[in-house]
Motif scaffolding. Structure first.
Motif, PDB file in Angstrom:
ATOM      1  N   PRO A  54      34.486 -10.536 -69.146  1.00 38.82           N
ATOM      2  CA  PRO A  54      34.085 -10.868 -67.782  1.00 38.82           C
ATOM      3  C   PRO A  54      33.448 -12.245 -67.677  1.00 38.82           C
ATOM      4  O   PRO A  54      33.666 -12.973 -66.694  1.00 38.82           O
ATOM      5  N   CYS A  55      32.679 -12.625 -68.696  1.00 36.33           N
ATOM      6  CA  CYS A  55      32.049 -13.946 -68.696  1.00 36.33           C
ATOM      7  C   CYS A  55      33.105 -15.056 -68.681  1.00 36.33           C
ATOM      8  O   CYS A  55      33.002 -16.017 -67.905  1.00 36.33           O
ATOM      9  N   MET A  56      34.106 -14.935 -69.524  1.00 39.98           N
ATOM     10  CA  MET A  56      35.133 -15.964 -69.590  1.00 39.98           C
ATOM     11  C   MET A  56      35.996 -15.974 -68.329  1.00 39.98           C
ATOM     12  O   MET A  56      36.492 -17.025 -67.913  1.00 39.98           O
ATOM     13  N   TRP A  57      36.189 -14.805 -67.706  1.00 43.26           N
ATOM     14  CA  TRP A  57      36.892 -14.732 -66.432  1.00 43.26           C
ATOM     15  C   TRP A  57      36.143 -15.537 -65.374  1.00 43.26           C
ATOM     16  O   TRP A  57      36.724 -16.279 -64.586  1.00 43.26           O
ATOM     17  N   MET A  58      34.809 -15.430 -65.388  1.00 41.13           N
ATOM     18  CA  MET A  58      33.988 -16.195 -64.446  1.00 41.13           C
ATOM     19  C   MET A  58      34.032 -17.695 -64.754  1.00 41.13           C
ATOM     20  O   MET A  58      34.168 -18.521 -63.850  1.00 41.13           O
ATOM     21  N   ARG A  59      33.916 -18.030 -66.022  1.00 38.89           N
ATOM     22  CA  ARG A  59      33.964 -19.447 -66.396  1.00 38.89           C
ATOM     23  C   ARG A  59      35.321 -20.058 -66.059  1.00 38.89           C
ATOM     24  O   ARG A  59      35.414 -21.230 -65.669  1.00 38.89           O
ATOM     25  N   GLU A  60      36.384 -19.268 -66.206  1.00 35.19           N
ATOM     26  CA  GLU A  60      37.719 -19.739 -65.856  1.00 35.19           C
ATOM     27  C   GLU A  60      37.802 -20.133 -64.386  1.00 35.19           C
ATOM     28  O   GLU A  60      38.587 -20.998 -64.000  1.00 35.19           O
ATOM     29  N   HIS A  61      36.955 -19.500 -63.567  1.00 39.54           N
ATOM     30  CA  HIS A  61      36.931 -19.799 -62.132  1.00 39.54           C
ATOM     31  C   HIS A  61      35.796 -20.749 -61.753  1.00 39.54           C
ATOM     32  O   HIS A  61      35.463 -20.900 -60.582  1.00 39.54           O
ATOM     33  N   GLY A  62      35.197 -21.387 -62.760  1.00 37.29           N
ATOM     34  CA  GLY A  62      34.238 -22.439 -62.479  1.00 37.29           C
ATOM     35  C   GLY A  62      32.787 -22.010 -62.385  1.00 37.29           C
ATOM     36  O   GLY A  62      31.931 -22.828 -62.035  1.00 37.29           O
ATOM     37  N   LEU A  63      32.498 -20.749 -62.688  1.00 39.28           N
ATOM     38  CA  LEU A  63      31.116 -20.285 -62.605  1.00 39.28           C
ATOM     39  C   LEU A  63      30.369 -20.545 -63.906  1.00 39.28           C
ATOM     40  O   LEU A  63      30.944 -20.503 -64.996  1.00 39.28           O
ATOM     41  N   TRP A  64      29.088 -20.758 -63.781  1.00 41.08           N
ATOM     42  CA  TRP A  64      28.211 -20.885 -64.936  1.00 41.08           C
ATOM     43  C   TRP A  64      27.750 -19.483 -65.299  1.00 41.08           C
ATOM     44  O   TRP A  64      26.942 -18.874 -64.593  1.00 41.08           O
ATOM     45  N   ALA A  65      28.266 -18.943 -66.386  1.00 41.72           N
ATOM     46  CA  ALA A  65      27.970 -17.564 -66.765  1.00 41.72           C
ATOM     47  C   ALA A  65      27.693 -17.482 -68.263  1.00 41.72           C
ATOM     48  O   ALA A  65      28.262 -18.237 -69.060  1.00 41.72           O
ATOM     49  N   PHE A  66      26.816 -16.537 -68.638  1.00 42.47           N
ATOM     50  CA  PHE A  66      26.413 -16.363 -70.034  1.00 42.47           C
ATOM     51  C   PHE A  66      26.478 -14.876 -70.381  1.00 42.47           C
ATOM     52  O   PHE A  66      26.060 -14.033 -69.589  1.00 42.47           O
ATOM     53  N   ALA A  67      26.973 -14.572 -71.580  1.00 41.57           N
ATOM     54  CA  ALA A  67      27.060 -13.178 -72.044  1.00 41.57           C
ATOM     55  C   ALA A  67      26.578 -13.095 -73.487  1.00 41.57           C
ATOM     56  O   ALA A  67      27.372 -12.947 -74.415  1.00 41.57           O
ATOM     57  N   PRO A  68      25.271 -13.160 -73.717  1.00 40.26           N
ATOM     58  CA  PRO A  68      24.733 -13.143 -75.093  1.00 40.26           C
ATOM     59  C   PRO A  68      24.818 -11.751 -75.721  1.00 40.26           C
ATOM     60  O   PRO A  68      25.048 -10.748 -75.041  1.00 40.26           O
ATOM     61  N   ASN A  69      24.599 -11.721 -77.019  1.00 34.84           N
ATOM     62  CA  ASN A  69      24.416 -10.467 -77.751  1.00 34.84           C
ATOM     63  C   ASN A  69      22.929 -10.244 -78.001  1.00 34.84           C
ATOM     64  O   ASN A  69      22.193 -11.187 -78.294  1.00 34.84           O
ATOM     65  N   ILE A  70      22.495  -8.991 -77.886  1.00 39.53           N
ATOM     66  CA  ILE A  70      21.167  -8.611 -78.350  1.00 39.53           C
ATOM     67  C   ILE A  70      21.328  -7.408 -79.279  1.00 39.53           C
ATOM     68  O   ILE A  70      22.440  -6.932 -79.509  1.00 39.53           O
ATOM     69  N   VAL A  71      20.222  -6.894 -79.789  1.00 37.23           N
ATOM     70  CA  VAL A  71      20.259  -5.742 -80.684  1.00 37.23           C
ATOM     71  C   VAL A  71      20.992  -4.582 -79.993  1.00 37.23           C
ATOM     72  O   VAL A  71      20.635  -4.189 -78.890  1.00 37.23           O
ATOM     73  N   PRO A  72      22.048  -4.043 -80.606  1.00 38.47           N
ATOM     74  CA  PRO A  72      22.865  -3.039 -79.912  1.00 38.47           C
ATOM     75  C   PRO A  72      22.243  -1.656 -79.810  1.00 38.47           C
ATOM     76  O   PRO A  72      22.460  -0.944 -78.833  1.00 38.47           O
ATOM     77  N   TYR A  73      21.482  -1.247 -80.819  1.00 40.92           N
ATOM     78  CA  TYR A  73      20.898   0.094 -80.831  1.00 40.92           C
ATOM     79  C   TYR A  73      19.386  -0.020 -81.020  1.00 40.92           C
ATOM     80  O   TYR A  73      18.905  -0.130 -82.146  1.00 40.92           O
ATOM     81  N   ALA A  74      18.660  -0.009 -79.914  1.00 38.57           N
ATOM     82  CA  ALA A  74      17.202  -0.139 -80.000  1.00 38.57           C
ATOM     83  C   ALA A  74      16.582   0.416 -78.729  1.00 38.57           C
ATOM     84  O   ALA A  74      17.251   0.539 -77.693  1.00 38.57           O
ATOM     85  N   PRO A  75      15.291   0.748 -78.768  1.00 47.28           N
ATOM     86  CA  PRO A  75      14.618   1.235 -77.567  1.00 47.28           C
ATOM     87  C   PRO A  75      14.663   0.218 -76.426  1.00 47.28           C
ATOM     88  O   PRO A  75      14.806  -0.993 -76.655  1.00 47.28           O
ATOM     89  N   ILE A  76      14.509   0.721 -75.220  1.00 47.30           N
ATOM     90  CA  ILE A  76      14.586  -0.117 -74.030  1.00 47.30           C
ATOM     91  C   ILE A  76      13.612  -1.282 -74.099  1.00 47.30           C
ATOM     92  O   ILE A  76      13.973  -2.429 -73.798  1.00 47.30           O
ATOM     93  N   GLU A  77      12.373  -1.014 -74.513  1.00 45.97           N
ATOM     94  CA  GLU A  77      11.369  -2.080 -74.515  1.00 45.97           C
ATOM     95  C   GLU A  77      11.709  -3.194 -75.505  1.00 45.97           C
ATOM     96  O   GLU A  77      11.437  -4.375 -75.246  1.00 45.97           O
ATOM     97  N   VAL A  78      12.346  -2.846 -76.617  1.00 41.79           N
ATOM     98  CA  VAL A  78      12.767  -3.853 -77.595  1.00 41.79           C
ATOM     99  C   VAL A  78      13.902  -4.698 -77.028  1.00 41.79           C
ATOM    100  O   VAL A  78      13.885  -5.933 -77.106  1.00 41.79           O
ATOM    101  N   ARG A  79      14.895  -4.036 -76.459  1.00 39.11           N
ATOM    102  CA  ARG A  79      16.019  -4.757 -75.866  1.00 39.11           C
ATOM    103  C   ARG A  79      15.545  -5.614 -74.694  1.00 39.11           C
ATOM    104  O   ARG A  79      16.000  -6.748 -74.510  1.00 39.11           O
TER     105      ARG A  79
END
Length: 284
Positions: free
Chosen positions: A49-74
């Motif tokens: 989805p991020c690259m779809w937005m960038r393809e249309h000229g939008l400034w978009a970011f889709a980082p990675n964070i810790v995949p399996y962790a409590p809500i407060e950590v994420r």
């Protein structure tokens, strides 16, 4: 005029063959949910989805964070990323679009981590705002088996994302209906001056839309307890803030994983396009 049907018609040059240029007032930050399934086949779960937005000229970011962790950590990870991107690119505010558990992360960050001034809007997609019976079911697995599975998942996740320790089974607890409704929601106040939008989704049982057979069991489980769902989160649980639409995409189809038919891929692109257009219509 000559007949231009057939091959010549197909070869006709469009005056503007490039994708339509979209514009929003604020850049987009895409926050992924629980797990690392999407990361097995792409740079990040919400990369497409991020690259779809960038393809249309939008400034978009889709980082990675810790995949399996409590809500407060994420949530702390998202808050850190927002601060970093804001400073690096001189961004005043973000339109945040959060998928699944990512929506709970961002609600926590807004309520407890002081990032409200950096957020222009929050849109959640299939977020379990009332929890999900799927988490309840996983938590009911015999302890010996669940601990072993949790150890394997944590080992894998710790090796693909090394900045934070993972806790797969502990974080599943925070997705149960009891935890979200009795602990998370009462202690997580809603922002009062930020537009809050949500999308729910339903496929499989109770709908006319097919679902990958791999996910039929959990789709039926959730349907029995909560009604129509996308195989992970029910429609009723995903409704929050201003509910905009119930989309016809499975939980993974929403992020372009397991999209097996042309119709599903078309719906995926139409959904993300309409989401951006909605933000534009709201002046965001």
């Amino acid at each position: 005029m000559k007949d231009r049907s057939g091959l010549l018609k197909r070869l006709e040059l469009k005056e503007y063959p490039q994708p339509e240029v979209w514009s929003l007032r604020h850049p987009i930050l895409l926050c992924h949910g629980f797990g690392a399934i999407g990361s097995l086949v792409k740079p990040s779960p919400l990369h497409d989805p991020c690259m779809w937005m960038r393809e249309h000229g939008l400034w978009a970011f889709a980082p990675n964070i810790v995949p399996y962790a409590p809500i407060e950590v994420r949530a702390r990870s998202w808050a850190r990323i927002i601060t970093e991107l804001s400073q690096r690119h001189s961004i005043a505010k973000f339109n945040v679009i959060a998928h699944s558990m990512g929506g709970l992360d961002m609600r926590y960050a807004l309520a407890h981590l002081g990032i409200e001034e950096k957020i222009a809007s929050l849109t959640t997609i299939a977020t379990p705002h009332k929890g999900t019976y799927l988490a309840d079911f996983v938590r009911s697995t015999p302890e010996v088996l669940s601990e072993r599975i949790g150890d394997i998942v944590d080992w894998f996740a710790d090796n693909v994302y090394i900045k934070e320790r993972n806790d797969a089974f502990g974080s599943v607890e925070q997705l149960t209906r009891t935890y979200v409704q009795e602990h998370f929601n009462p202690s997580t106040s809603e922002p009062t001056n930020i537009p809050l939008f949500s999308y729910s989704a339903a496929v499989g049982k109770g709908t006319n839309d097919p679902l990958n057979p791999v996910f039929l069991f959990q789709n039926n489980l959730i349907h029995e307890k909560e009604g129509p769902n996308d195989s992970f989160v029910s429609v009723e649980s995903a409704k929050w803030g201003e509910h905009l639409e119930t989309i016809r995409l499975s939980h993974l189809n929403q992020i372009n994983v397991q999209v097996g038919t042309k119709e599903a891929k078309k719906r995926y692109l139409e959904f993300w396009t309409s989401l951006v257009q909605h933000l534009k219509s709201r002046g965001l």
